[in-house]
Design a protein around this motif. Structure first.
Motif, PDB file in Angstrom:
ATOM      1  N   GLN A 123      53.074  23.042 -59.671  1.00  0.00           N
ATOM      2  CA  GLN A 123      54.381  23.700 -59.629  1.00  0.00           C
ATOM      3  C   GLN A 123      55.477  22.845 -60.250  1.00  0.00           C
ATOM      4  O   GLN A 123      56.650  22.926 -59.877  1.00  0.00           O
ATOM      5  CB  GLN A 123      54.786  24.087 -58.201  1.00  0.00           C
ATOM      6  CG  GLN A 123      53.790  25.001 -57.507  1.00  0.00           C
ATOM      7  CD  GLN A 123      54.369  25.642 -56.264  1.00  0.00           C
ATOM      8  OE1 GLN A 123      55.242  26.484 -56.349  1.00  0.00           O
ATOM      9  NE2 GLN A 123      53.878  25.228 -55.099  1.00  0.00           N
ATOM     10  N   ALA A 173      55.269  18.564 -56.795  1.00  0.00           N
ATOM     11  CA  ALA A 173      55.324  19.023 -55.403  1.00  0.00           C
ATOM     12  C   ALA A 173      54.912  17.898 -54.455  1.00  0.00           C
ATOM     13  O   ALA A 173      54.052  17.077 -54.781  1.00  0.00           O
ATOM     14  CB  ALA A 173      54.406  20.228 -55.193  1.00  0.00           C
ATOM     15  N   THR A 193      63.376  15.979 -57.136  1.00  0.00           N
ATOM     16  CA  THR A 193      63.503  17.450 -57.208  1.00  0.00           C
ATOM     17  C   THR A 193      62.172  18.146 -56.977  1.00  0.00           C
ATOM     18  O   THR A 193      61.999  19.300 -57.355  1.00  0.00           O
ATOM     19  CB  THR A 193      64.075  17.869 -58.580  1.00  0.00           C
ATOM     20  OG1 THR A 193      63.210  17.391 -59.627  1.00  0.00           O
ATOM     21  CG2 THR A 193      65.474  17.309 -58.786  1.00  0.00           C
ATOM     22  N   HIS A 194      61.214  17.471 -56.378  1.00  0.00           N
ATOM     23  CA  HIS A 194      59.901  18.066 -56.145  1.00  0.00           C
ATOM     24  C   HIS A 194      59.992  19.273 -55.203  1.00  0.00           C
ATOM     25  O   HIS A 194      60.844  19.324 -54.323  1.00  0.00           O
ATOM     26  CB  HIS A 194      58.948  17.039 -55.538  1.00  0.00           C
ATOM     27  CG  HIS A 194      58.380  16.079 -56.540  1.00  0.00           C
ATOM     28  ND1 HIS A 194      59.148  15.415 -57.456  1.00  0.00           N
ATOM     29  CD2 HIS A 194      57.097  15.670 -56.758  1.00  0.00           C
ATOM     30  CE1 HIS A 194      58.373  14.632 -58.200  1.00  0.00           C
ATOM     31  NE2 HIS A 194      57.125  14.771 -57.792  1.00  0.00           N
ATOM     32  N   LYS A 195      59.075  20.214 -55.412  1.00  0.00           N
ATOM     33  CA  LYS A 195      58.903  21.314 -54.468  1.00  0.00           C
ATOM     34  C   LYS A 195      58.377  20.718 -53.162  1.00  0.00           C
ATOM     35  O   LYS A 195      57.562  19.782 -53.172  1.00  0.00           O
ATOM     36  CB  LYS A 195      57.895  22.315 -55.036  1.00  0.00           C
ATOM     37  CG  LYS A 195      57.742  23.601 -54.244  1.00  0.00           C
ATOM     38  CD  LYS A 195      58.716  24.649 -54.690  1.00  0.00           C
ATOM     39  CE  LYS A 195      58.387  25.996 -54.048  1.00  0.00           C
ATOM     40  NZ  LYS A 195      59.377  27.024 -54.418  1.00  0.00           N
ATOM     41  N   VAL A 211      56.223  21.468 -49.930  1.00  0.00           N
ATOM     42  CA  VAL A 211      55.225  22.455 -49.533  1.00  0.00           C
ATOM     43  C   VAL A 211      54.551  22.065 -48.228  1.00  0.00           C
ATOM     44  O   VAL A 211      54.031  20.957 -48.086  1.00  0.00           O
ATOM     45  CB  VAL A 211      54.149  22.632 -50.634  1.00  0.00           C
ATOM     46  CG1 VAL A 211      53.192  23.759 -50.262  1.00  0.00           C
ATOM     47  CG2 VAL A 211      54.797  22.907 -51.993  1.00  0.00           C
ATOM     48  N   GLU A 257      61.696  29.357 -45.910  1.00  0.00           N
ATOM     49  CA  GLU A 257      61.541  29.620 -47.343  1.00  0.00           C
ATOM     50  C   GLU A 257      62.785  30.255 -47.958  1.00  0.00           C
ATOM     51  O   GLU A 257      62.814  30.508 -49.164  1.00  0.00           O
ATOM     52  CB  GLU A 257      60.321  30.508 -47.586  1.00  0.00           C
ATOM     53  CG  GLU A 257      59.006  29.759 -47.444  1.00  0.00           C
ATOM     54  CD  GLU A 257      57.796  30.627 -47.731  1.00  0.00           C
ATOM     55  OE1 GLU A 257      57.923  31.874 -47.615  1.00  0.00           O
ATOM     56  OE2 GLU A 257      56.739  30.069 -48.076  1.00  0.00           O
ATOM     57  N   ARG A 302      63.450  25.669 -52.434  1.00  0.00           N
ATOM     58  CA  ARG A 302      62.676  24.452 -52.672  1.00  0.00           C
ATOM     59  C   ARG A 302      61.498  24.338 -51.725  1.00  0.00           C
ATOM     60  O   ARG A 302      60.557  23.592 -51.963  1.00  0.00           O
ATOM     61  CB  ARG A 302      63.600  23.232 -52.529  1.00  0.00           C
ATOM     62  CG  ARG A 302      62.988  21.939 -53.042  1.00  0.00           C
ATOM     63  CD  ARG A 302      63.926  20.765 -52.831  1.00  0.00           C
ATOM     64  NE  ARG A 302      63.305  19.535 -53.283  1.00  0.00           N
ATOM     65  CZ  ARG A 302      63.774  18.318 -53.026  1.00  0.00           C
ATOM     66  NH1 ARG A 302      64.886  18.188 -52.300  1.00  0.00           N
ATOM     67  NH2 ARG A 302      63.146  17.244 -53.466  1.00  0.00           N
ATOM     68  N   ILE A 303      61.529  25.079 -50.621  1.00  0.00           N
ATOM     69  CA  ILE A 303      60.502  24.959 -49.584  1.00  0.00           C
ATOM     70  C   ILE A 303      59.508  26.110 -49.675  1.00  0.00           C
ATOM     71  O   ILE A 303      59.887  27.262 -49.891  1.00  0.00           O
ATOM     72  CB  ILE A 303      61.153  24.924 -48.183  1.00  0.00           C
ATOM     73  CG1 ILE A 303      62.042  23.684 -48.047  1.00  0.00           C
ATOM     74  CG2 ILE A 303      60.089  24.933 -47.089  1.00  0.00           C
ATOM     75  CD1 ILE A 303      62.816  23.620 -46.748  1.00  0.00           C
ATOM     76  N   GLN A 304      58.231  25.791 -49.489  1.00  0.00           N
ATOM     77  CA  GLN A 304      57.167  26.800 -49.483  1.00  0.00           C
ATOM     78  C   GLN A 304      56.209  26.502 -48.339  1.00  0.00           C
ATOM     79  O   GLN A 304      55.885  25.342 -48.077  1.00  0.00           O
ATOM     80  CB  GLN A 304      56.419  26.788 -50.818  1.00  0.00           C
ATOM     81  CG  GLN A 304      55.279  27.787 -50.912  1.00  0.00           C
ATOM     82  CD  GLN A 304      54.540  27.700 -52.243  1.00  0.00           C
ATOM     83  OE1 GLN A 304      54.862  26.865 -53.084  1.00  0.00           O
ATOM     84  NE2 GLN A 304      53.559  28.545 -52.430  1.00  0.00           N
TER      85      GLN A 304
END
Length: 209
Positions: A54, A57, A85-87, A89, A112, A116-118
């Motif tokens: 992605q 992350a 700036t990583h996702k 998760v 979510e 940025r958050i998953q």
């Protein structure tokens, strides 16, 4: 897939630990062609997985995801995500507690709201299930090369028209009808030209003053 079925299919040991799931997920990402590291030092803590999936992350793995563990994982990720700036998760099994599942799903939906958050319930998504065929490693790497870029399209007008169409469905019916009539007239004219062997003159006749 139930967590117990997932664990058996993935070949986890009987007394499996969080690290077994962490290593499984890291391996799956590697199989898909992504660069993956585990137990990475990050802002005073240790991120379970850091990967270029992605576009970059940081993954926090929990055995079972319920309301409390999701909040805990998000708190850890917010720390690991400082100055990058990583996702962010969260990954793990959806809690097998039927009473806790609605709360877990609601909490995932809530956190979510931050793009940025998953939250990934790995036993509910096909791409993470044991035995599922992964995308070609080379193909994934090709499309994830940082030098590749796609032109940025200005979708403002398209979005505006989409919203107008959504709010006024009858308007779209009228437009579609007019287009249909215009196409029908053009086809009828072309058919007439073909029948009279005047296709060339019909298509390229000079404008009438």
């Amino acid at each position: 897939m139930l967590p117990s079925q997932f664990i058996e299919a993935a070949g986890f040991p009987n007394r499996w630990q969080e690290r077994d799931l962490q290593e499984y997920l890291a391996k799956r990402l590697t199989e898909r062609g992504f660069h993956t590291q585990t137990e990475v030092q990050a802002n005073g803590g240790r991120a379970d997985i850091v990967t270029n999936w992605q576009g970059g992350a940081i993954v926090e793995v929990k055995k079972y995801l319920d309301r409390d563990t999701i909040y805990q994982a998000v708190g850890q990720l917010n720390l690991y995500g400082l100055n990058n700036t990583h996702k962010l998760v969260v990954m793990g099994f959806l809690t097998p507690d039927a009473k806790g599942q609605p709360s877990a799903l609601h909490t995932a939906s809530f956190v979510e709201q931050n793009p940025r958050i998953q939250v990934v319930f790995v036993n509910t998504e096909d791409e993470w299930l044991p035995g599922k065929r992964m995308a070609s490693s080379m193909l994934v790497q090709f499309f994830s090369l940082p030098k590749l870029s796609l032109p940025k399209l200005d979708l403002g007008s398209f979005i505006w028209w989409f919203r107008v169409a959504k709010a006024n469905p009858m308007l779209m019916v009228i437009v579609a009808t007019l287009l249909s009539v215009m196409v029908s007239l053009m086809l009828r004219e072309l058919n007439y030209c073909q029948q009279t062997n005047q296709v060339w003159s019909c298509l390229f006749s000079p404008p009438i003053n």
